[in-house]
Design a protein around this motif. Structure first.
Motif, PDB file in Angstrom:
ATOM      1  N   MET A   1       0.839  -1.178   0.000  1.00 31.63           N
ATOM      2  CA  MET A   1       0.000   0.000   0.000  1.00 31.63           C
ATOM      3  C   MET A   1       0.884   1.241   0.000  1.00 31.63           C
ATOM      4  N   THR A   2       0.472   2.238  -0.743  1.00 33.49           N
ATOM      5  CA  THR A   2       1.257   3.460  -0.859  1.00 33.49           C
ATOM      6  C   THR A   2       0.491   4.638  -0.278  1.00 33.49           C
ATOM      7  N   ALA A   3       1.224   5.676   0.069  1.00 29.04           N
ATOM      8  CA  ALA A   3       0.597   6.873   0.627  1.00 29.04           C
ATOM      9  C   ALA A   3       0.127   7.818  -0.474  1.00 29.04           C
ATOM     10  N   LEU A   4       0.453   7.528  -1.721  1.00 36.84           N
ATOM     11  CA  LEU A   4       0.075   8.388  -2.826  1.00 36.84           C
ATOM     12  C   LEU A   4      -1.387   8.168  -3.214  1.00 36.84           C
ATOM     13  N   LEU A   5      -2.033   9.236  -3.627  1.00 36.63           N
ATOM     14  CA  LEU A   5      -3.380   9.116  -4.165  1.00 36.63           C
ATOM     15  C   LEU A   5      -3.320   8.374  -5.496  1.00 36.63           C
ATOM     16  N   PRO A   6      -4.387   7.680  -5.876  1.00 35.95           N
ATOM     17  CA  PRO A   6      -4.368   6.922  -7.129  1.00 35.95           C
ATOM     18  C   PRO A   6      -3.980   7.753  -8.349  1.00 35.95           C
ATOM     19  N   ILE A   7      -4.437   8.992  -8.424  1.00 37.60           N
ATOM     20  CA  ILE A   7      -4.097   9.815  -9.594  1.00 37.60           C
ATOM     21  C   ILE A   7      -2.607  10.142  -9.622  1.00 37.60           C
ATOM     22  N   ILE A   8      -1.991  10.287  -8.463  1.00 41.93           N
ATOM     23  CA  ILE A   8      -0.546  10.546  -8.387  1.00 41.93           C
ATOM     24  C   ILE A   8       0.226   9.253  -8.644  1.00 41.93           C
ATOM     25  N   GLU A   9      -0.329   8.129  -8.229  1.00 45.95           N
ATOM     26  CA  GLU A   9       0.299   6.833  -8.521  1.00 45.95           C
ATOM     27  C   GLU A   9       0.422   6.613 -10.023  1.00 45.95           C
ATOM     28  N   GLU A  10      -0.545   7.116 -10.789  1.00 41.11           N
ATOM     29  CA  GLU A  10      -0.463   6.998 -12.248  1.00 41.11           C
ATOM     30  C   GLU A  10       0.803   7.659 -12.768  1.00 41.11           C
ATOM     31  N   ALA A  14       4.231   5.822 -14.446  1.00 38.19           N
ATOM     32  CA  ALA A  14       4.385   6.100 -15.880  1.00 38.19           C
ATOM     33  C   ALA A  14       5.670   5.472 -16.401  1.00 38.19           C
ATOM     34  N   ALA A  15       5.569   4.836 -17.559  1.00 48.16           N
ATOM     35  CA  ALA A  15       6.692   4.079 -18.115  1.00 48.16           C
ATOM     36  C   ALA A  15       7.767   4.956 -18.743  1.00 48.16           C
ATOM     37  N   ALA A  19       4.403   9.179 -21.478  1.00 51.43           N
ATOM     38  CA  ALA A  19       3.281   8.900 -20.570  1.00 51.43           C
ATOM     39  C   ALA A  19       3.181   9.974 -19.487  1.00 51.43           C
ATOM     40  N   ARG A  20       4.324  10.455 -19.008  1.00 53.11           N
ATOM     41  CA  ARG A  20       4.306  11.524 -18.005  1.00 53.11           C
ATOM     42  C   ARG A  20       3.738  12.807 -18.599  1.00 53.11           C
ATOM     43  N   ALA A  21       4.116  13.114 -19.825  1.00 48.92           N
ATOM     44  CA  ALA A  21       3.593  14.310 -20.486  1.00 48.92           C
ATOM     45  C   ALA A  21       2.082  14.203 -20.690  1.00 48.92           C
ATOM     46  N   GLN A  22       1.618  13.040 -21.097  1.00 49.67           N
ATOM     47  CA  GLN A  22       0.176  12.830 -21.271  1.00 49.67           C
ATOM     48  C   GLN A  22      -0.550  13.014 -19.940  1.00 49.67           C
ATOM     49  N   TRP A  23       0.036  12.518 -18.883  1.00 49.32           N
ATOM     50  CA  TRP A  23      -0.556  12.669 -17.551  1.00 49.32           C
ATOM     51  C   TRP A  23      -0.637  14.146 -17.174  1.00 49.32           C
ATOM     52  N   LEU A  24       0.462  14.882 -17.380  1.00 52.88           N
ATOM     53  CA  LEU A  24       0.487  16.305 -17.031  1.00 52.88           C
ATOM     54  C   LEU A  24      -0.591  17.096 -17.778  1.00 52.88           C
ATOM     55  N   ARG A  40       6.488  17.390  -8.478  1.00 50.64           N
ATOM     56  CA  ARG A  40       7.841  17.863  -8.785  1.00 50.64           C
ATOM     57  C   ARG A  40       8.870  16.801  -8.412  1.00 50.64           C
ATOM     58  N   ARG A  41       8.696  16.191  -7.250  1.00 51.08           N
ATOM     59  CA  ARG A  41       9.637  15.153  -6.803  1.00 51.08           C
ATOM     60  C   ARG A  41       9.653  13.983  -7.776  1.00 51.08           C
ATOM     61  N   LEU A  42       8.491  13.537  -8.218  1.00 50.74           N
ATOM     62  CA  LEU A  42       8.411  12.407  -9.149  1.00 50.74           C
ATOM     63  C   LEU A  42       9.014  12.754 -10.511  1.00 50.74           C
ATOM     64  N   LEU A  43       8.728  13.947 -11.005  1.00 50.54           N
ATOM     65  CA  LEU A  43       9.276  14.358 -12.303  1.00 50.54           C
ATOM     66  C   LEU A  43      10.798  14.501 -12.239  1.00 50.54           C
ATOM     67  N   THR A  44      11.282  15.061 -11.152  1.00 49.69           N
ATOM     68  CA  THR A  44      12.727  15.226 -10.976  1.00 49.69           C
ATOM     69  C   THR A  44      13.419  13.871 -10.871  1.00 49.69           C
ATOM     70  N   ALA A  45      12.834  12.971 -10.094  1.00 47.07           N
ATOM     71  CA  ALA A  45      13.417  11.631  -9.935  1.00 47.07           C
ATOM     72  C   ALA A  45      13.474  10.884 -11.262  1.00 47.07           C
ATOM     73  N   ALA A  46      12.500  11.157 -12.145  1.00 42.41           N
ATOM     74  CA  ALA A  46      12.466  10.504 -13.463  1.00 42.41           C
ATOM     75  C   ALA A  46      13.372  11.203 -14.472  1.00 42.41           C
ATOM     76  N   GLY A  47      13.953  12.340 -14.089  1.00 46.86           N
ATOM     77  CA  GLY A  47      14.800  13.090 -15.016  1.00 46.86           C
ATOM     78  C   GLY A  47      14.017  13.774 -16.120  1.00 46.86           C
ATOM     79  N   PHE A  48      12.751  14.054 -15.862  1.00 53.67           N
ATOM     80  CA  PHE A  48      11.877  14.667 -16.869  1.00 53.67           C
ATOM     81  C   PHE A  48      11.914  16.186 -16.696  1.00 53.67           C
ATOM     82  N   HIS A  49      12.956  16.806 -17.229  1.00 55.25           N
ATOM     83  CA  HIS A  49      13.197  18.232 -17.045  1.00 55.25           C
ATOM     84  C   HIS A  49      12.124  19.098 -17.697  1.00 55.25           C
ATOM     85  N   GLU A  50      11.655  18.697 -18.874  1.00 59.62           N
ATOM     86  CA  GLU A  50      10.587  19.462 -19.527  1.00 59.62           C
ATOM     87  C   GLU A  50       9.302  19.405 -18.706  1.00 59.62           C
TER      88      GLU A  50
END
Length: 100
Positions: A1-10, A14-15, A19-24, A40-50
């Motif tokens: 079980m995670t502390a993230l909301l389902p929409i944030i878990e998506e 993201a693969a 997929a991250r851009a589509q989500w945003l 921001r933390r998830l995008l940074t961890a994924a290296g998704f600078h844009e």
């Protein structure tokens, strides 16, 4: 079980950047405002600078003081639109960062 909301878990699940851009582009702006630190933390961890740049532009636009016309300053709106265009291109599968 995670502390993230389902929409944030998506986003967390993201693969790739596409997929991250589509989500945003699809996530409600209220979620962006409410959970921008986690996003921001998830995008940074994924290296998704844009994606991070787009997030920052959205937050700036949503937080900006508006003029008498009800709009944020032109520079704020312009920055937001350029960031959004970049994310739209990535969401369609083009111009991924680091690709030649």
């Amino acid at each position: 079980m995670t502390a993230l909301l389902p929409i944030i878990e998506e986003l967390a699940d993201a693969a790739d950047h596409q997929a991250r851009a589509q989500w945003l582009l699809a996530v409600p702006l209220a979620v962006i405002v409410r959970d921008h630190l986690t996003i921001r933390r998830l995008l940074t961890a994924a290296g998704f600078h844009e994606g991070t740049a787009y997030l920052e532009a959205e937050i700036a636009a949503l937080s900006a003081v508006r003029g008498r016309d009800g709009l944020a300053a032109f520079t704020v709106r312009n920055t937001r639109e350029f960031a959004r265009i970049g994310i739209q291109v990535i969401a369609r599968g083009g111009a991924l960062e680091g690709k030649d």
